[in-house]
Design an enzyme around this catalytic site. Structure first.
Site, PDB file in Angstrom:
ATOM      1  N   ASP A 174       0.580  -1.710  -0.332  1.00  0.00           N
ATOM      2  CA  ASP A 174       0.162   0.238  -0.443  1.00  0.00           C
ATOM      3  C   ASP A 174       0.841   1.502   0.327  1.00  0.00           C
ATOM      4  OD1 ASP A 174       0.487  -0.664   2.523  1.00  0.00           O
ATOM      5  OD2 ASP A 174      -0.779   0.087   3.422  1.00  0.00           O
TER       6      ASP A 174
ATOM      7  N   ASP B 160       7.445   4.218  -1.782  1.00  0.00           N
ATOM      8  CA  ASP B 160       7.580   3.951  -0.512  1.00  0.00           C
ATOM      9  C   ASP B 160       6.089   3.213  -0.258  1.00  0.00           C
ATOM     10  OD1 ASP B 160       7.083   3.308   2.073  1.00  0.00           O
ATOM     11  OD2 ASP B 160       6.432   4.934   2.375  1.00  0.00           O
TER      12      ASP B 160
ATOM     13  N   GLU C 136      -0.084  -1.295   5.473  1.00  0.00           N
ATOM     14  CA  GLU C 136       1.132  -0.762   6.745  1.00  0.00           C
ATOM     15  C   GLU C 136       1.524   0.401   6.820  1.00  0.00           C
ATOM     16  OE1 GLU C 136       5.080   0.875   7.699  1.00  0.00           O
ATOM     17  OE2 GLU C 136       3.884   1.071   6.530  1.00  0.00           O
ATOM     18  N   GLU C 137       0.961   1.536   5.812  1.00  0.00           N
ATOM     19  CA  GLU C 137       0.104   2.840   6.528  1.00  0.00           C
ATOM     20  C   GLU C 137      -0.791   3.198   7.776  1.00  0.00           C
ATOM     21  OE1 GLU C 137       2.651   4.509   5.441  1.00  0.00           O
ATOM     22  OE2 GLU C 137       3.985   4.757   3.228  1.00  0.00           O
TER      23      GLU C 137
ATOM     24  N   ASP D 239      11.994  -1.174   3.938  1.00  0.00           N
ATOM     25  CA  ASP D 239      10.982   0.053   4.000  1.00  0.00           C
ATOM     26  C   ASP D 239      11.585   1.209   4.820  1.00  0.00           C
ATOM     27  OD1 ASP D 239       9.414   1.113   3.596  1.00  0.00           O
ATOM     28  OD2 ASP D 239       7.990  -0.199   5.480  1.00  0.00           O
TER      29      ASP D 239
HETATM   30 ZN   LIG Z   1       6.844   2.005   3.937  1.00  0.00          ZN
END
Ligand SMILES: [Zn+2]
Length: 382
Positions: free
Chosen positions: A89, A117, A150-151, A174
């Site tokens: 994501d 990212d 993840e965000e 990451d």
């Molecule tokens: Zn990230």
């Protein structure tokens, strides 16, 4: 542990990386819109690429979204797998991403993020495995974990089915900044919600009968520890909500805050100070208070003499990159993996100015990050 390839240097290996293919994989990925909880299309693209490289791919559903888990047999005997991980994501806005490639960097040119990212990491991993597949290089068994959301608080990692994984070591890509830094420590992160309940009353006719939750909250906010507490500890109040109209003494206020620390004891002390202060002030105001705490994730710290860290630092060194060990104030999927007994090191893969419309990645870093993955899967033997 480290094969002769490493002693001879990775110069030949570097030449195997198809830079154009790597760039194309990356730009293919950023053209697919994949905000948190909407990773399906990106995952289908990734899955089809991985399947063509001899990977078994599985989508592990967890309700709100899913994780992509893939296995690839490296063909080497009795080698333990290494987990490679990134997240699918991206932070928003991402709709209609446009970018430029001036031959030295790929940059966002609109009002959106670039999505490097963490799609640059996914592209680096796909290219490294493509090279291994194409050149029939002996590499370790690989477990790939591409998480979702993840965000939004490491949702995919928190819901990952660890029973599907055998790895004891993970390489997570990451972290922002040029290739070379290795995150060896990240804080614990606890969030809290305080509900302050006073008493509503007409503000013009009988304010004496009211208890203002807003005044109570204001005093609490002014008095609790906030900002940087010490070198490894921070606290923040990020959201306040309350009140209904100017002519009503406000009955309710909700405060949302957080505390982070690399030191478990300090974390507990700061939380206690915040909550004790809030309870004392609420009772002085005649308001009641209800506090809920959530442990978002736990800290980790990899020791400097750790053999996996040493191994990875040597991989960097043998590719002419000086490894810099870093402690971060933010969390990542690596926190969750480490708390599940998988030693996870999070490396910077070249993405810069992430979470902004100025996000970019230098092509040189895009290649270097891929080279590190490739060199690692060739050399990793446990
Ligand atoms: Zn990230």
């Amino acid at each position: 542990m480290i094969k002769s390839l490493m002693e001879n240097g990775f110069a030949d290996i570097a030449s195997y990386i198809d830079k154009e293919r790597l760039i194309n994989t990356f730009t293919d990925l950023i053209k697919i819109n994949s905000p948190s909880f909407n990773e399906r299309e990106a995952a289908e693209y990734i899955a089809s690429r991985l399947r063509s490289l001899g990977c078994d791919v599985f989508f592990q559903d967890y309700g709100e979204s899913f994780n992509l888990i893939a296995h690839r047999n490296g063909g080497t005997e009795s080698a333990a797998p290494l987990m490679l991980s990134a997240h699918m994501d991206t932070i928003e806005p991402t709709q209609g991403i446009s970018f430029s490639n001036d031959g030295s960097a790929i940059k966002s040119i609109g009002n959106t993020v670039l999505g490097a990212d963490d799609k640059s990491a996914i592209a680096q991993i796909i290219e490294a495995i493509t090279v291994a597949h194409e050149k029939k290089l002996p590499v370790c068994d690989i477990e790939i974990v591409f998480t979702s959301a993840e965000e939004k608080g490491l949702c995919g990692a928190k819901n990952l089915d660890f029973s599907r994984l055998k790895s004891k070591h993970a390489l997570v890509l990451d972290s922002g900044g040029s290739v070379g830094s290795i995150v060896v420590g990240a804080p614990s992160h606890h969030t809290y919600e305080m509900l302050i309940t006073g008493k509503a009353a007409h503000a013009g006719i009988e304010p004496e009968r009211g208890v203002s939750a807003i005044r109570c909250a204001a005093k609490i906010i002014a008095e609790v520890p906030d900002g940087r507490i010490d070198e490894v500890t921070t606290a923040n109040i990020g959201i306040i909500k309350g009140g209904t109209a100017t002519n009503v003494v406000p009955k309710e206020v909700v405060i949302n805050g957080e505390v982070r620390s690399h030191n478990a004891e300090t974390l507990e002390q700061v939380k206690k100070r915040i909550f004790d202060t809030a309870k004392k002030i609420a009772s002085e105001h005649g308001a009641s208070i209800d506090i809920n705490v959530k442990e978002e994730y736990n800290s980790f710290r990899i020791r400097e003499d750790d053999s996996y860290l040493k191994f990875l630092s040597e991989i960097f060194a043998s590719n002419g990159i000086e490894a810099k060990l870093a402690i971060t104030g933010g969390g990542s999927d690596a926190n969750i993996f480490n708390s599940h007994g998988i030693k996870a090191l999070n490396i910077s893969n070249g993405m810069q100015k992430v979470h902004s419309a100025e996000e970019f990645i230098l092509l040189d870093d895009l290649y270097k990050g891929c080279l590190i993955v490739l060199a690692t899967i060739i050399s990793f033997q446990r």
